[in-house]
Write a protein that holds these residues in place. Structure first.
Motif, PDB file in Angstrom:
ATOM      1  N   ILE A  27       0.954  -1.172   0.032  1.00 63.85           N
ATOM      2  CA  ILE A  27       0.060  -0.042  -0.102  1.00 63.85           C
ATOM      3  C   ILE A  27       0.722   1.223  -0.029  1.00 63.85           C
ATOM      4  O   ILE A  27       1.641   1.586   0.932  1.00 63.85           O
ATOM      5  CB  ILE A  27      -1.091   0.059   1.329  1.00 63.85           C
ATOM      6  CG1 ILE A  27      -1.966  -1.278   1.490  1.00 63.85           C
ATOM      7  CG2 ILE A  27      -1.774   1.181   1.150  1.00 63.85           C
ATOM      8  CD1 ILE A  27      -2.442  -1.530   2.644  1.00 63.85           C
ATOM      9  N   LEU A  28       0.728   2.118  -1.113  1.00 65.99           N
ATOM     10  CA  LEU A  28       1.251   3.374  -1.170  1.00 65.99           C
ATOM     11  C   LEU A  28       0.516   4.498  -0.369  1.00 65.99           C
ATOM     12  O   LEU A  28      -0.504   4.612  -0.906  1.00 65.99           O
ATOM     13  CB  LEU A  28       2.082   3.622  -2.477  1.00 65.99           C
ATOM     14  CG  LEU A  28       2.583   4.923  -2.732  1.00 65.99           C
ATOM     15  CD1 LEU A  28       3.972   5.059  -2.049  1.00 65.99           C
ATOM     16  CD2 LEU A  28       2.843   5.203  -4.296  1.00 65.99           C
TER      17      LEU A  28
ATOM     18  N   LYS B 134      -2.806  -6.832  -9.898  1.00 63.80           N
ATOM     19  CA  LYS B 134      -4.188  -7.831  -9.595  1.00 63.80           C
ATOM     20  C   LYS B 134      -4.244  -7.583  -7.991  1.00 63.80           C
ATOM     21  O   LYS B 134      -4.339  -8.537  -7.380  1.00 63.80           O
ATOM     22  CB  LYS B 134      -3.614  -9.129  -9.887  1.00 63.80           C
ATOM     23  CG  LYS B 134      -3.493  -9.481 -11.261  1.00 63.80           C
ATOM     24  CD  LYS B 134      -3.057 -10.895 -11.703  1.00 63.80           C
ATOM     25  CE  LYS B 134      -2.726 -11.074 -13.059  1.00 63.80           C
ATOM     26  NZ  LYS B 134      -2.536 -12.400 -13.478  1.00 63.80           N
ATOM     27  N   ASN B 135      -4.364  -6.346  -7.751  1.00 64.46           N
ATOM     28  CA  ASN B 135      -4.871  -5.747  -6.517  1.00 64.46           C
ATOM     29  C   ASN B 135      -3.509  -6.168  -5.269  1.00 64.46           C
ATOM     30  O   ASN B 135      -3.793  -6.209  -3.817  1.00 64.46           O
ATOM     31  CB  ASN B 135      -5.860  -6.844  -5.684  1.00 64.46           C
ATOM     32  CG  ASN B 135      -7.255  -6.091  -6.685  1.00 64.46           C
ATOM     33  OD1 ASN B 135      -7.330  -5.136  -6.994  1.00 64.46           O
ATOM     34  ND2 ASN B 135      -8.007  -7.136  -7.040  1.00 64.46           N
ATOM     35  N   ARG B 136      -2.297  -6.513  -5.674  1.00 64.03           N
ATOM     36  CA  ARG B 136      -1.220  -6.691  -4.825  1.00 64.03           C
ATOM     37  C   ARG B 136      -0.561  -5.291  -4.692  1.00 64.03           C
ATOM     38  O   ARG B 136       0.294  -5.270  -3.688  1.00 64.03           O
ATOM     39  CB  ARG B 136      -0.149  -7.756  -5.480  1.00 64.03           C
ATOM     40  CG  ARG B 136      -0.668  -8.999  -5.704  1.00 64.03           C
ATOM     41  CD  ARG B 136       0.218 -10.102  -5.543  1.00 64.03           C
ATOM     42  NE  ARG B 136       1.049 -10.191  -4.643  1.00 64.03           N
ATOM     43  CZ  ARG B 136       2.194 -10.476  -4.244  1.00 64.03           C
ATOM     44  NH1 ARG B 136       3.055 -10.457  -5.398  1.00 64.03           N
ATOM     45  NH2 ARG B 136       2.982 -10.453  -3.062  1.00 64.03           N
ATOM     46  N   PHE B 137      -0.820  -4.326  -5.374  1.00 61.50           N
ATOM     47  CA  PHE B 137      -0.288  -3.116  -5.011  1.00 61.50           C
ATOM     48  C   PHE B 137      -1.455  -1.919  -5.186  1.00 61.50           C
ATOM     49  O   PHE B 137      -2.050  -1.937  -6.382  1.00 61.50           O
ATOM     50  CB  PHE B 137       0.931  -2.778  -6.052  1.00 61.50           C
ATOM     51  CG  PHE B 137       1.219  -1.126  -5.886  1.00 61.50           C
ATOM     52  CD1 PHE B 137       1.587  -0.714  -4.577  1.00 61.50           C
ATOM     53  CD2 PHE B 137       1.445  -0.592  -7.047  1.00 61.50           C
ATOM     54  CE1 PHE B 137       1.973   0.762  -4.691  1.00 61.50           C
ATOM     55  CE2 PHE B 137       1.812   0.693  -6.964  1.00 61.50           C
ATOM     56  CZ  PHE B 137       2.121   1.468  -5.719  1.00 61.50           C
ATOM     57  N   ARG B 138      -1.624  -1.167  -4.212  1.00 62.19           N
ATOM     58  CA  ARG B 138      -2.691  -0.059  -4.387  1.00 62.19           C
ATOM     59  C   ARG B 138      -2.229   1.210  -3.770  1.00 62.19           C
ATOM     60  O   ARG B 138      -1.418   1.239  -2.719  1.00 62.19           O
ATOM     61  CB  ARG B 138      -4.021  -0.407  -3.613  1.00 62.19           C
ATOM     62  CG  ARG B 138      -3.966  -0.902  -2.275  1.00 62.19           C
ATOM     63  CD  ARG B 138      -5.428  -1.313  -1.972  1.00 62.19           C
ATOM     64  NE  ARG B 138      -5.170  -2.179  -0.581  1.00 62.19           N
ATOM     65  CZ  ARG B 138      -5.713  -1.651   0.669  1.00 62.19           C
ATOM     66  NH1 ARG B 138      -5.921  -0.528   0.727  1.00 62.19           N
ATOM     67  NH2 ARG B 138      -5.530  -2.249   1.494  1.00 62.19           N
ATOM     68  N   ILE B 139      -2.818   2.207  -4.192  1.00 65.96           N
ATOM     69  CA  ILE B 139      -2.475   3.674  -3.788  1.00 65.96           C
ATOM     70  C   ILE B 139      -3.757   4.173  -3.087  1.00 65.96           C
ATOM     71  O   ILE B 139      -4.623   4.290  -3.523  1.00 65.96           O
ATOM     72  CB  ILE B 139      -1.998   4.627  -5.028  1.00 65.96           C
ATOM     73  CG1 ILE B 139      -0.842   3.903  -5.869  1.00 65.96           C
ATOM     74  CG2 ILE B 139      -1.522   5.914  -4.528  1.00 65.96           C
ATOM     75  CD1 ILE B 139      -0.455   4.491  -6.990  1.00 65.96           C
TER      76      ILE B 139
ATOM     77  N   SER C  34       3.604   1.376   3.335  1.00 63.22           N
ATOM     78  CA  SER C  34       3.269   0.302   4.088  1.00 63.22           C
ATOM     79  C   SER C  34       3.294  -1.107   3.316  1.00 63.22           C
ATOM     80  O   SER C  34       2.850  -1.003   2.384  1.00 63.22           O
ATOM     81  CB  SER C  34       2.226   0.323   5.033  1.00 63.22           C
ATOM     82  OG  SER C  34       0.902   0.240   4.237  1.00 63.22           O
ATOM     83  N   ILE C  35       3.982  -2.160   3.816  1.00 64.47           N
ATOM     84  CA  ILE C  35       3.826  -3.321   3.115  1.00 64.47           C
ATOM     85  C   ILE C  35       3.232  -4.354   3.882  1.00 64.47           C
ATOM     86  O   ILE C  35       3.442  -4.447   5.336  1.00 64.47           O
ATOM     87  CB  ILE C  35       5.332  -3.836   2.812  1.00 64.47           C
ATOM     88  CG1 ILE C  35       5.978  -2.996   1.844  1.00 64.47           C
ATOM     89  CG2 ILE C  35       5.364  -5.399   2.317  1.00 64.47           C
ATOM     90  CD1 ILE C  35       7.392  -3.607   1.501  1.00 64.47           C
TER      91      ILE C  35
END
Length: 202
Positions: free
Chosen positions: A30-31, A58-63, A199-200
């Motif tokens: 999440i950025l 594919k929803n593994r990274f979002r802002i 955050s990861i």
């Protein structure tokens, strides 16, 4: 990250995120975009590149964009973190490699009731030399005035860890945003600290 983050930092962040999405211990990234709407981020080429990664992830990274530039946004319940463990990283690093992150995650799993971090800071007595810290025990007496030591990362003399490269349980977020902590949040937001984050979730 925030609206004032330099393009070089965002370009490096783009590469780091693409790498970390391949890590088996990472569920999502999440950025947190501070101090501006998401469309402001998309006005920059580096911002567009990050957005493209989120679209194909594919929803593994979002802002998640926040209008207010606040250190506390990284802890906001609105992030809806999916996992129990959360690793926090600043947009300008330092960034762990997979081995370091895995060791930290395993250490956290054995101490899940507390924050586990790699970047220690010390709060030495005000009379101590600002650039010299001695390893070993230092007595804490009532009334002692202490200073924040930011010249080096502390080892055995650390009394706190920085949020960056730390792991915490998402259950603590409800405490940070509880009514009883309102004065603490106001104190943080009323002091001009430029702090940028992502955050990861692992």
């Amino acid at each position: 990250a925030y609206f004032g983050t330099e393009d070089l930092i965002l370009l490096d962040l783009h590469d780091r995120i693409e790498d970390m999405m391949e890590w088996t211990i990472v569920f999502e990234i999440i950025l947190v975009w501070n101090g501006g709407a998401k469309n402001q981020m998309l006005e920059r080429e580096s911002g567009k590149m990050l957005h493209q990664v989120s679209m194909k992830s594919k929803n593994r990274f979002r802002i998640e964009a926040f209008e207010e530039n606040s250190l506390l946004n990284r802890y906001h319940p609105r992030l809806s973190i999916a996992t129990s463990a959360v690793m926090y990283l600043d947009d300008d690093g330092p960034f762990p490699d997979l081995k370091t992150a895995t060791v930290g995650f395993e250490l956290w799993k054995n101490n899940a009731a507390r924050q586990v971090g790699a970047l220690g800071r010390a709060l030495p007595l005000d009379s101590a030399a600002p650039t010299l810290l001695h390893d070993g025990f230092e007595a804490h007496c009532p009334g002692d005035h202490r200073i924040y030591h930011f010249k080096s990362f502390a080892a055995v003399h650390a009394q706190m860890v920085l949020p960056s490269m730390s792991l915490n349980h998402k259950g603590y977020l409800c405490y940070i945003w509880s009514e009883t902590k309102a004065r603490v949040r106001d104190f943080v937001n009323n002091h001009n600290i430029q702090y940028h984050s992502k955050s990861i979730s692992v």
